[in-house]
Design a protein around this motif. Structure first.
Motif, mmCIF file in Angstrom:
data_model
loop_
_atom_site.group_PDB
_atom_site.id
_atom_site.type_symbol
_atom_site.label_atom_id
_atom_site.label_comp_id
_atom_site.label_asym_id
_atom_site.label_seq_id
_atom_site.Cartn_x
_atom_site.Cartn_y
_atom_site.Cartn_z
ATOM 1 N N TYR A 33 0.845 -1.197 0.000
ATOM 2 C CA TYR A 33 0.000 0.000 0.000
ATOM 3 C C TYR A 33 0.884 1.254 0.000
ATOM 4 N N TYR A 48 -3.071 0.448 -3.962
ATOM 5 C CA TYR A 48 -2.898 -0.838 -3.305
ATOM 6 C C TYR A 48 -2.501 -1.873 -4.352
ATOM 7 N N PRO A 55 -5.361 -3.560 -8.022
ATOM 8 C CA PRO A 55 -6.813 -3.553 -8.195
ATOM 9 C C PRO A 55 -7.475 -2.251 -7.786
ATOM 10 N N ASP A 56 -6.770 -1.433 -7.054
ATOM 11 C CA ASP A 56 -7.381 -0.203 -6.584
ATOM 12 C C ASP A 56 -6.404 0.958 -6.747
ATOM 13 N N SER A 58 -7.730 4.082 -7.011
ATOM 14 C CA SER A 58 -8.677 5.187 -6.888
ATOM 15 C C SER A 58 -8.148 6.368 -6.109
#
Lengths: 116, 112
Positions: A33, A48, A55-56, A58
């Motif tokens: 992270y 992450y 996958p993230d 954002s």
């Protein structure tokens, strides 16, 4: 054993320059992270990784920010054309996995970025 | 993602028990509740984690009511070295991974 390490510990750069921040997670940790923490503020999630995939994404504040992870280990956070508002401490954390019970995050000491 | 609300700051004295309550009204079924501690110029450090009822470890206890809409971190007999920022967060442990959202935290000041 070795914890999460980050380099450099401090980075001063001029506005408009690109910077790369490195994170070495704990060996065997599959999740990684990146966070950002401005002075006196809480942590802001950036991105992450689970293995080498993200996958993230954002939390990345703009398209000037990117990150990659290779070999399921080292990760690099790149900030292009740095701006003064990018000044912050960039923290990296890793966890054993992302499933139930194994996602305690271990944090590195951070990289303090100052954009002048 | 469930958002959390905590007091901005708290004061205590050495030897007292400190309870920090966190609200997370829209916690989801798969969310766990985790608390971290952060000292100045350091990254956060895991304290305790739970799903429901009560969890206790060597440094703290975590109380979670049946509706799970809040949780309370209990620090027994605090010392000056417990002065730090404490973050409450909830996490989705589904197959998509665990995304941690840290709020502003609670600044605990322990006085002599």
């Amino acid at each position: 054993g070795a914890g999460v390490s980050q380099s450099p510990s401090n980075k001063v750069t001029e506005k408009g320059k690109d910077v790369e921040l490195r994170c070495d997670p704990i060996s065997g940790h599959t999740a990684l992270y990146w966070y950002r923490q401005s002075l006196g503020q809480g942590l802001e999630f950036l991105i992450y990784f689970q293995g080498n995939s993200a996958p993230d994404k954002s939390g990345l504040p703009s398209d000037r920010f990117s990150a990659e992870r290779t070999g399921g280990s080292v990760s690099t956070l790149t900030i292009q054309r740095t701006q003064q508002e990018d000044s912050a401490v960039y923290l990296c954390a890793s966890s054993l996995g992302s499933g139930r019970g194994d996602y305690e995050q271990y944090f590195g000491p951070g990289t303090r970025l100052t954009v002048t | 993602l469930a958002k959390t609300t905590q007091p901005i700051s708290m004061d205590s004295y050495e030897g007292q028990e400190v309870n920090i309550t966190c609200s997370h009204n829209n916690i989801a079924t798969n969310d766990y509740i985790t608390w971290y501690q952060q000292f100045p110029s350091q990254g956060p450090r895991f304290i305790i984690q739970g799903y429901k009822t009560k969890v206790t470890n060597e440094v703290a206890s975590l109380f979670i009511p049946a509706d799970r809409k809040s949780s309370t971190l209990s620090l027994p007999r605090v010392s000056l070295s417990d002065t730090a920022v404490y973050y409450c967060l909830v996490g989705d442990i589904g197959t998509g991974g665990f995304k941690t959202i840290f709020g502003a935290g609670t600044r605990l000041f322990v006085k002599a």
